[in-house]
Design a protein around this motif. Structure first.
Motif, PDB file in Angstrom:
ATOM      1  N   THR A  65      95.165 -49.965  33.223  1.00  0.00           N
ATOM      2  CA  THR A  65      96.346 -49.729  33.694  1.00  0.00           C
ATOM      3  C   THR A  65      96.196 -49.711  35.227  1.00  0.00           C
ATOM      4  O   THR A  65      95.205 -49.978  35.763  1.00  0.00           O
ATOM      5  CB  THR A  65      96.796 -48.243  33.519  1.00  0.00           C
ATOM      6  OG1 THR A  65      95.996 -47.210  34.137  1.00  0.00           O
ATOM      7  CG2 THR A  65      96.616 -48.150  31.830  1.00  0.00           C
ATOM      8  N   ASP A  66      97.350 -49.475  35.884  1.00  0.00           N
ATOM      9  CA  ASP A  66      97.235 -49.925  37.434  1.00  0.00           C
ATOM     10  C   ASP A  66      97.250 -48.150  38.086  1.00  0.00           C
ATOM     11  O   ASP A  66      97.486 -48.203  39.412  1.00  0.00           O
ATOM     12  CB  ASP A  66      98.601 -50.513  37.964  1.00  0.00           C
ATOM     13  CG  ASP A  66      99.684 -49.802  37.597  1.00  0.00           C
ATOM     14  OD1 ASP A  66      99.821 -48.785  36.961  1.00  0.00           O
ATOM     15  OD2 ASP A  66     100.800 -50.462  38.013  1.00  0.00           O
ATOM     16  N   LYS A  67      97.045 -47.320  37.441  1.00  0.00           N
ATOM     17  CA  LYS A  67      96.949 -46.090  37.814  1.00  0.00           C
ATOM     18  C   LYS A  67      95.488 -45.420  38.005  1.00  0.00           C
ATOM     19  O   LYS A  67      95.081 -44.388  37.691  1.00  0.00           O
ATOM     20  CB  LYS A  67      97.556 -44.832  36.934  1.00  0.00           C
ATOM     21  CG  LYS A  67      99.019 -45.541  36.728  1.00  0.00           C
ATOM     22  CD  LYS A  67     100.069 -44.950  38.098  1.00  0.00           C
ATOM     23  CE  LYS A  67     101.427 -45.178  37.821  1.00  0.00           C
ATOM     24  NZ  LYS A  67     102.175 -44.864  39.093  1.00  0.00           N
ATOM     25  N   ASP A  68      94.305 -46.460  37.846  1.00  0.00           N
ATOM     26  CA  ASP A  68      92.978 -46.028  37.779  1.00  0.00           C
ATOM     27  C   ASP A  68      92.703 -45.103  36.304  1.00  0.00           C
ATOM     28  O   ASP A  68      91.747 -44.597  36.238  1.00  0.00           O
ATOM     29  CB  ASP A  68      92.469 -45.216  38.831  1.00  0.00           C
ATOM     30  CG  ASP A  68      92.691 -46.006  39.988  1.00  0.00           C
ATOM     31  OD1 ASP A  68      92.486 -47.360  40.101  1.00  0.00           O
ATOM     32  OD2 ASP A  68      92.896 -45.621  41.332  1.00  0.00           O
ATOM     33  N   GLY A  69      93.724 -45.211  35.486  1.00  0.00           N
ATOM     34  CA  GLY A  69      93.336 -44.481  34.064  1.00  0.00           C
ATOM     35  C   GLY A  69      93.625 -43.124  33.995  1.00  0.00           C
ATOM     36  O   GLY A  69      93.468 -42.470  32.996  1.00  0.00           O
ATOM     37  N   ASP A  70      93.816 -42.408  35.197  1.00  0.00           N
ATOM     38  CA  ASP A  70      93.960 -41.030  34.996  1.00  0.00           C
ATOM     39  C   ASP A  70      95.270 -40.411  35.140  1.00  0.00           C
ATOM     40  O   ASP A  70      95.956 -41.096  36.049  1.00  0.00           O
ATOM     41  CB  ASP A  70      92.925 -40.329  36.156  1.00  0.00           C
ATOM     42  CG  ASP A  70      91.416 -40.400  35.793  1.00  0.00           C
ATOM     43  OD1 ASP A  70      91.012 -40.144  34.713  1.00  0.00           O
ATOM     44  OD2 ASP A  70      90.769 -40.735  36.945  1.00  0.00           O
ATOM     45  N   TYR A  71      95.529 -39.407  34.585  1.00  0.00           N
ATOM     46  CA  TYR A  71      96.856 -38.859  34.519  1.00  0.00           C
ATOM     47  C   TYR A  71      96.919 -37.484  34.524  1.00  0.00           C
ATOM     48  O   TYR A  71      96.171 -36.932  34.005  1.00  0.00           O
ATOM     49  CB  TYR A  71      97.826 -39.431  33.356  1.00  0.00           C
ATOM     50  CG  TYR A  71      98.080 -40.993  33.358  1.00  0.00           C
ATOM     51  CD1 TYR A  71      99.315 -41.645  34.054  1.00  0.00           C
ATOM     52  CD2 TYR A  71      97.125 -41.871  33.075  1.00  0.00           C
ATOM     53  CE1 TYR A  71      99.284 -42.674  34.134  1.00  0.00           C
ATOM     54  CE2 TYR A  71      97.319 -43.025  32.903  1.00  0.00           C
ATOM     55  CZ  TYR A  71      98.451 -43.703  33.607  1.00  0.00           C
ATOM     56  OH  TYR A  71      98.719 -45.095  33.595  1.00  0.00           O
ATOM     57  N   PRO A  72      97.860 -36.882  35.357  1.00  0.00           N
ATOM     58  CA  PRO A  72      97.799 -35.368  35.517  1.00  0.00           C
ATOM     59  C   PRO A  72      98.229 -34.648  34.189  1.00  0.00           C
ATOM     60  O   PRO A  72      98.592 -35.049  33.274  1.00  0.00           O
ATOM     61  CB  PRO A  72      99.016 -34.972  36.643  1.00  0.00           C
ATOM     62  CG  PRO A  72      99.972 -36.239  36.330  1.00  0.00           C
ATOM     63  CD  PRO A  72      99.169 -37.478  36.067  1.00  0.00           C
ATOM     64  N   GLU A  73      97.571 -33.440  34.363  1.00  0.00           N
ATOM     65  CA  GLU A  73      97.899 -32.574  32.907  1.00  0.00           C
ATOM     66  C   GLU A  73      99.340 -32.210  32.946  1.00  0.00           C
ATOM     67  O   GLU A  73     100.007 -31.877  34.075  1.00  0.00           O
ATOM     68  CB  GLU A  73      97.212 -31.414  32.988  1.00  0.00           C
ATOM     69  CG  GLU A  73      97.090 -30.634  31.689  1.00  0.00           C
ATOM     70  CD  GLU A  73      95.954 -29.433  31.504  1.00  0.00           C
ATOM     71  OE1 GLU A  73      95.794 -28.894  30.784  1.00  0.00           O
ATOM     72  OE2 GLU A  73      95.268 -29.328  32.481  1.00  0.00           O
ATOM     73  N   ALA A  74      99.831 -32.330  31.858  1.00  0.00           N
ATOM     74  CA  ALA A  74     101.416 -31.693  31.585  1.00  0.00           C
ATOM     75  C   ALA A  74     101.283 -30.750  30.501  1.00  0.00           C
ATOM     76  O   ALA A  74     100.612 -30.696  29.469  1.00  0.00           O
ATOM     77  CB  ALA A  74     102.218 -33.049  31.217  1.00  0.00           C
ATOM     78  N   LEU A  75     102.535 -29.988  30.429  1.00  0.00           N
ATOM     79  CA  LEU A  75     102.824 -29.256  29.109  1.00  0.00           C
ATOM     80  C   LEU A  75     104.229 -29.508  28.491  1.00  0.00           C
ATOM     81  O   LEU A  75     105.003 -29.698  29.198  1.00  0.00           O
ATOM     82  CB  LEU A  75     102.855 -27.678  29.679  1.00  0.00           C
ATOM     83  CG  LEU A  75     103.041 -26.564  28.619  1.00  0.00           C
ATOM     84  CD1 LEU A  75     102.098 -26.548  27.694  1.00  0.00           C
ATOM     85  CD2 LEU A  75     103.273 -25.348  29.404  1.00  0.00           C
ATOM     86  N   ALA A  76     104.137 -29.829  27.247  1.00  0.00           N
ATOM     87  CA  ALA A  76     105.508 -30.063  26.523  1.00  0.00           C
ATOM     88  C   ALA A  76     105.640 -29.038  25.679  1.00  0.00           C
ATOM     89  O   ALA A  76     104.757 -28.054  25.241  1.00  0.00           O
ATOM     90  CB  ALA A  76     105.295 -31.216  25.517  1.00  0.00           C
ATOM     91  N   VAL A  77     106.734 -28.415  25.550  1.00  0.00           N
ATOM     92  CA  VAL A  77     107.242 -27.484  24.778  1.00  0.00           C
ATOM     93  C   VAL A  77     108.284 -27.659  23.817  1.00  0.00           C
ATOM     94  O   VAL A  77     109.187 -28.423  23.903  1.00  0.00           O
ATOM     95  CB  VAL A  77     107.803 -26.188  25.842  1.00  0.00           C
ATOM     96  CG1 VAL A  77     108.966 -26.565  26.463  1.00  0.00           C
ATOM     97  CG2 VAL A  77     108.180 -24.728  25.073  1.00  0.00           C
TER      98      VAL A  77
END
Length: 199
Positions: free
Chosen positions: A164-176
């Motif tokens: 990917t073009d995001k260096d592979g790291d994505y921020p933590e998120a919370l789904a409810v």
């Protein structure tokens, strides 16, 4: 392989007083990813998901409440290419599971079933990786499924992905989910204010 066992421990003596083999999880060679998880419903029946590494999970339910030696249902496959099992049971005795799935790109999947019959609904994809649909690169979801006293479901997650073009790291998120897993939203401050008000 990856045999899944269950045991009863005497809390006072801290000794195992019963031990039962449940199922041989996939894949066939030993794999640390094939770790099981367990939940209990309001009647005391035990529910186990075996875990796997890129193979279907197996699901079993005890035939007697609070008893691992009274027999178990026949192991049943509940999905396709799954990994990192989780399992909770809500106040309505519905089971919920979140896991990594392959489509073939990595994604975050969700399934549910009534504890009374163990018939799992088809997988619902909660989060796709950022790769184009159908493209394969290694990806991994780090997720935790949990539930509160009002049976509101939460999945915290982040993921890593090559290609990917995001260096592979994505921020933590919370789904409810406030409706038993039928719909999911990303949580924000307003989500918790509504829950606090009982909405």
């Amino acid at each position: 392989g990856n045999p899944t066992y269950i045991a009863t421990v005497d809390r006072e003596t801290r000794t195992v007083i019963a031990r039962e083999f449940l199922v041989k999880a996939e894949p066939k060679k030993p794999d640390v990813h094939s770790r099981p998880t367990i939940a209990v419903d309001s009647k005391g029946y035990l529910h186990v998901v075996s875990g796997s590494h890129g193979q279907p999970f197996f699901y079993l339910r005890s035939l007697k409440p609070n008893d691992i030696t009274g027999g178990w249902t026949k192991p049943a496959k509940v999905g396709k290419r799954q990994c990192y099992a989780s399992l909770v049971c809500d106040q309505e005795d519905r089971l919920h599971s979140a896991f990594r799935e392959w489509l073939p790109h990595a994604s975050l999947g969700y399934q549910s079933a009534a504890a009374s019959d163990g018939k799992w609904q088809p997988t619902q994809t909660l989060v796709h990786g950022s790769l184009k649909k159908g493209k394969y690169e290694y990806g991994i979801f780090y997720h935790r499924l949990f539930i509160d006293r009002a049976s509101t479901l939460y999945v915290s997650f982040t993921f890593f992905e090559f290609g990917t073009d995001k260096d592979g790291d994505y921020p933590e998120a919370l789904a409810v989910s406030k409706d038993g897993g039928k719909s999911w939203q990303l949580a924000d401050k307003e989500t918790f204010q509504q829950l606090e008000r009982g909405n």
